[in-house]
Design a protein around this motif. Structure first.
Motif, PDB file in Angstrom:
ATOM      1  N   GLU A 125       0.719  -1.150   0.027  1.00 39.52           N
ATOM      2  CA  GLU A 125       0.022  -0.042   0.141  1.00 39.52           C
ATOM      3  C   GLU A 125       0.698   1.095  -0.129  1.00 39.52           C
ATOM      4  OE1 GLU A 125      -2.873  -0.233   3.094  1.00 39.52           O
ATOM      5  OE2 GLU A 125      -2.659  -2.577   3.171  1.00 39.52           O
ATOM      6  N   VAL A 126       0.961   2.157  -0.955  1.00 42.30           N
ATOM      7  CA  VAL A 126       1.790   3.152  -1.225  1.00 42.30           C
ATOM      8  C   VAL A 126       1.450   4.214  -0.155  1.00 42.30           C
ATOM      9  CG1 VAL A 126       2.229   5.121  -2.678  1.00 42.30           C
ATOM     10  CG2 VAL A 126       2.020   3.066  -3.710  1.00 42.30           C
ATOM     11  N   LEU A 127       0.081   4.363   0.017  1.00 43.32           N
ATOM     12  CA  LEU A 127      -0.306   5.669   1.179  1.00 43.32           C
ATOM     13  C   LEU A 127       0.097   5.325   2.674  1.00 43.32           C
ATOM     14  CD1 LEU A 127      -3.812   6.145  -0.367  1.00 43.32           C
ATOM     15  CD2 LEU A 127      -1.506   7.415  -0.741  1.00 43.32           C
ATOM     16  N   PHE A 128      -0.086   3.830   3.006  1.00 40.20           N
ATOM     17  CA  PHE A 128       0.376   3.354   4.273  1.00 40.20           C
ATOM     18  C   PHE A 128       1.982   3.665   4.211  1.00 40.20           C
ATOM     19  CE2 PHE A 128       2.552  -0.064   6.611  1.00 40.20           C
ATOM     20  CZ  PHE A 128       2.058   0.273   7.758  1.00 40.20           C
ATOM     21  N   ALA A 129       2.685   2.976   3.320  1.00 40.91           N
ATOM     22  CA  ALA A 129       4.090   3.194   3.402  1.00 40.91           C
ATOM     23  C   ALA A 129       4.620   4.628   3.457  1.00 40.91           C
ATOM     24  CB  ALA A 129       4.525   2.653   2.020  1.00 40.91           C
ATOM     25  N   ARG A 130       3.854   5.457   2.638  1.00 39.51           N
ATOM     26  CA  ARG A 130       4.334   7.036   2.886  1.00 39.51           C
ATOM     27  C   ARG A 130       3.970   7.773   4.183  1.00 39.51           C
ATOM     28  NH1 ARG A 130       7.669   9.897   0.548  1.00 39.51           N
ATOM     29  NH2 ARG A 130       8.216  10.574   2.834  1.00 39.51           N
ATOM     30  N   SER A 198      -6.696  -4.837   0.744  1.00 40.05           N
ATOM     31  CA  SER A 198      -5.877  -3.635   0.737  1.00 40.05           C
ATOM     32  C   SER A 198      -6.047  -2.755  -0.280  1.00 40.05           C
ATOM     33  CB  SER A 198      -4.366  -4.289   0.997  1.00 40.05           C
ATOM     34  OG  SER A 198      -4.187  -4.935   1.921  1.00 40.05           O
ATOM     35  N   VAL A 199      -5.997  -3.378  -1.652  1.00 41.19           N
ATOM     36  CA  VAL A 199      -6.349  -2.587  -2.993  1.00 41.19           C
ATOM     37  C   VAL A 199      -7.428  -1.930  -2.592  1.00 41.19           C
ATOM     38  CG1 VAL A 199      -6.692  -2.559  -5.290  1.00 41.19           C
ATOM     39  CG2 VAL A 199      -5.048  -3.875  -4.455  1.00 41.19           C
ATOM     40  N   ARG A 200      -8.707  -2.559  -2.213  1.00 42.26           N
ATOM     41  CA  ARG A 200      -9.947  -1.723  -2.253  1.00 42.26           C
ATOM     42  C   ARG A 200     -10.047  -0.618  -1.324  1.00 42.26           C
ATOM     43  NH1 ARG A 200     -14.124  -6.752  -1.524  1.00 42.26           N
ATOM     44  NH2 ARG A 200     -15.651  -5.158  -0.973  1.00 42.26           N
ATOM     45  N   THR A 201      -9.350  -0.753  -0.121  1.00 47.37           N
ATOM     46  CA  THR A 201      -9.287   0.262   0.849  1.00 47.37           C
ATOM     47  C   THR A 201      -8.541   1.375   0.510  1.00 47.37           C
ATOM     48  OG1 THR A 201      -9.193  -1.499   2.746  1.00 47.37           O
ATOM     49  CG2 THR A 201      -8.208   0.829   3.390  1.00 47.37           C
ATOM     50  N   GLN A 202      -7.418   1.199  -0.294  1.00 46.98           N
ATOM     51  CA  GLN A 202      -6.665   2.243  -0.681  1.00 46.98           C
ATOM     52  C   GLN A 202      -7.215   2.998  -1.922  1.00 46.98           C
ATOM     53  OE1 GLN A 202      -1.879   2.578  -1.200  1.00 46.98           O
ATOM     54  NE2 GLN A 202      -2.612   1.776  -3.350  1.00 46.98           N
ATOM     55  N   LEU A 203      -8.023   2.210  -2.808  1.00 46.46           N
ATOM     56  CA  LEU A 203      -9.033   2.896  -3.862  1.00 46.46           C
ATOM     57  C   LEU A 203      -9.763   3.777  -3.228  1.00 46.46           C
ATOM     58  CD1 LEU A 203      -9.254   0.263  -6.358  1.00 46.46           C
ATOM     59  CD2 LEU A 203      -7.816   2.330  -6.685  1.00 46.46           C
ATOM     60  N   ALA A 204     -10.446   3.283  -1.978  1.00 48.12           N
ATOM     61  CA  ALA A 204     -11.516   4.059  -1.506  1.00 48.12           C
ATOM     62  C   ALA A 204     -10.774   5.493  -0.961  1.00 48.12           C
ATOM     63  CB  ALA A 204     -12.213   3.174  -0.429  1.00 48.12           C
ATOM     64  N   GLU A 205      -9.793   5.355  -0.464  1.00 47.34           N
ATOM     65  CA  GLU A 205      -9.339   6.469   0.175  1.00 47.34           C
ATOM     66  C   GLU A 205      -8.750   7.434  -0.929  1.00 47.34           C
ATOM     67  OE1 GLU A 205      -5.833   6.374   3.028  1.00 47.34           O
ATOM     68  OE2 GLU A 205      -6.295   4.184   2.888  1.00 47.34           O
ATOM     69  N   ARG A 213      -4.728  10.656  -4.155  1.00 45.78           N
ATOM     70  CA  ARG A 213      -4.815  10.068  -5.471  1.00 45.78           C
ATOM     71  C   ARG A 213      -3.643  10.586  -6.331  1.00 45.78           C
ATOM     72  NH1 ARG A 213      -9.712  11.067  -6.300  1.00 45.78           N
ATOM     73  NH2 ARG A 213      -9.290  13.056  -7.787  1.00 45.78           N
ATOM     74  N   ARG A 214      -3.344  11.768  -6.186  1.00 45.14           N
ATOM     75  CA  ARG A 214      -2.037  12.293  -6.839  1.00 45.14           C
ATOM     76  C   ARG A 214      -0.653  11.668  -6.185  1.00 45.14           C
ATOM     77  NH1 ARG A 214      -5.710  16.821  -7.124  1.00 45.14           N
ATOM     78  NH2 ARG A 214      -4.722  17.574  -5.153  1.00 45.14           N
ATOM     79  N   PRO A 219       5.532   8.945  -9.280  1.00 47.25           N
ATOM     80  CA  PRO A 219       6.744   7.764  -9.389  1.00 47.25           C
ATOM     81  C   PRO A 219       7.627   7.588  -8.477  1.00 47.25           C
ATOM     82  CG  PRO A 219       7.068   9.338 -10.940  1.00 47.25           C
ATOM     83  CD  PRO A 219       5.793   9.630 -10.794  1.00 47.25           C
ATOM     84  N   TYR A 220       7.833   8.660  -7.564  1.00 50.32           N
ATOM     85  CA  TYR A 220       8.739   8.910  -6.435  1.00 50.32           C
ATOM     86  C   TYR A 220       7.947   9.175  -5.184  1.00 50.32           C
ATOM     87  CZ  TYR A 220      12.420   9.352 -10.063  1.00 50.32           C
ATOM     88  OH  TYR A 220      13.002   9.004 -11.213  1.00 50.32           O
ATOM     89  N   SER A 221       6.720   8.711  -5.031  1.00 51.54           N
ATOM     90  CA  SER A 221       6.014   8.786  -3.979  1.00 51.54           C
ATOM     91  C   SER A 221       6.370   8.458  -2.287  1.00 51.54           C
ATOM     92  CB  SER A 221       4.495   8.278  -4.132  1.00 51.54           C
ATOM     93  OG  SER A 221       4.587   7.068  -4.768  1.00 51.54           O
TER      94      SER A 221
END
Length: 423
Positions: A125-130, A198-205, A213-214, A219-221
């Protein structure tokens, strides 16, 4: 000026009751991980199991090999920060399989960062890792903790594949990496219900918040400082690529790999954390094989469209309908299906000297289940038993920067094929 970063606890290793705590032992991958440790952890490794319900964890323990019969059980709810802090302070390493990590992961990662406890998980999950980077990196650097996300199929094959590729190039004095592509040459396995959730949760966010979303699309998030990265212009992680553009030895057109949007960011973070040792001209993408026949460009294009349609469907279709057709969290394939699974990933690069190199990471077993349990367990065991060969690093790290060569050796000893050489 007073720092806003909390001061980590001073908890010496000599006070730790356990070497490893498996948090989420009642989940599908958690049970596989517990079973692997019971069979393969070196004698004397102090392992404990943890979960929300002690009775449920005990029920799982009864199904494991005899080596685990006396391993302790720790009760800790994912929402109980005091219990999680006590858990983190009791062990040298935490393995957590409890996701979606955006819902359940942050308190435990934060507790480990404060306690100076090493941590491994399976997040993609990109958003969690960030969020973890922003909240935990400085604290973990002070405490000496290695918070190592993505130690399963997300994203060890990608990160370690580039790690050994870079090592081979450096050993030969062949320059730095430039255009680098991972090709999923073959793969067989099921889709994890936990991964889908996990994908569904991130897409919902992302649907609710345009900024998120942005962020996820960049690419360097996951990089420490985007302003220090080379600007290559628009980088597309989902591409249809002619194999000859990757290497003269690669045949057929390649479709986008469905995990590329996360794995690519992990690999780019590894490069940045190493002060761009791979190279300032390092560009990285991931694709997958769809055959080498004359129809491969059509198939690759269809796969690309299908992946996009699947993501749109998971975003707009009613949850009740999706629940009927998608796998449930906590469930997975049969033992036979897990045994029949496999993956082979080949990474190709051209160096600044013009040389071509290739690496491979290959494993038997379902990628998201059996093989992931091996990779996750060996990551934790390396943090416990291979301290002298770990990279000198602390903070929120990647498999390559947090465990590195120690992990490569352990995975090879566990049966994975990992190598790199000049083409």
């Amino acid at each position: 000026m007073t720092s806003s970063v909390p001061e980590p606890a001073e908890t010496a290793d000599t006070t730790r009751l356990y070497d490893i705590v498996v948090y989420g032992a009642t989940g599908f991958v958690g049970r596989l991980t517990a079973d692997y440790l019971a069979r393969h952890a070196p004698e004397g490794t102090a392992v404990a199991f943890a979960g929300r319900s002690a009775s449920r964890v005990e029920a799982v323990r009864r199904t494991l090999p005899s080596a685990a019969a006396q391993w302790p059980i720790v009760e800790a709810d994912a929402a109980d920060e005091e219990a999680l802090q006590a858990l983190a302070e009791s062990t040298r390493v935490v393995i957590t399989t409890v996701g979606p990590y955006a819902k359940f992961g942050q308190p435990l990662a934060a507790a480990c960062a404060l306690a100076g406890t090493d941590y491994v998980d399976l997040t993609g999950e990109v958003l969690f890792a960030r969020q973890s980077i922003d909240k935990n990196h400085e604290i973990a650097q002070k405490s000496g903790a290695r918070i190592v996300h993505s130690c399963g199929f997300d994203s060890i094959p990608s990160d370690i594949g580039v790690h050994v590729l870079h090592a081979a190039v450096v050993a030969d004095g062949a320059g730095e990496l430039t255009d680098t592509t991972l090709v999923v040459s073959s793969m067989r396995g099921g889709v994890s219900g936990g991964t889908v959730d996990s994908v569904r949760t991130q897409l919902a966010e992302m649907k609710k918040d345009g900024k998120l979303r942005r962020l996820a699309a960049r690419p360097y998030s996951l990089s420490p400082d985007r302003s220090l990265e080379t600007d290559f212009g628009r980088q597309l992680d989902a591409q249809v690529v002619n194999g000859t553009q990757i290497s003269p030895s690669v045949r057929g057109w390649k479709a986008p790999f469905f995990m590329a949007s996360y794995n690519t960011r992990v690999v780019r973070r590894s490069n940045a954390l190493r002060d761009w040792a791979y190279g300032k001209q390092f560009r990285y993408r991931e694709v997958m094989n769809v055959g080498t026949s004359f129809a491969s460009p059509v198939v690759a294009g269809a796969v690309s469209v299908g992946l996009g349609a699947a993501l749109v469907g998971m975003t707009i279709l009613p949850r009740k309908l999706l629940d009927r057709i998608l796998p449930e969290p906590g469930k997975g394939p049969s033992t036979q299906a897990q045994e029949n699974g496999h993956f082979t990933m080949d990474v190709y690069t051209t160096t600044t000297s013009g040389a071509r190199y290739r690496s491979r990471v290959k494993a038997d077993g379902d990628p998201g289940y059996k093989a992931t349990a091996v990779m996750l367990s060996e990551s934790a065991l390396a943090l416990v038993h291979n301290r002298d060969s770990l990279p000198e690093a602390a903070g929120v790290l990647t498999p390559a920067t947090g465990i590195g060569d120690a992990l490569v050796t352990r995975l090879q000893d566990a049966g994975l094929e990992i190598w790199a050489r000049k083409e």
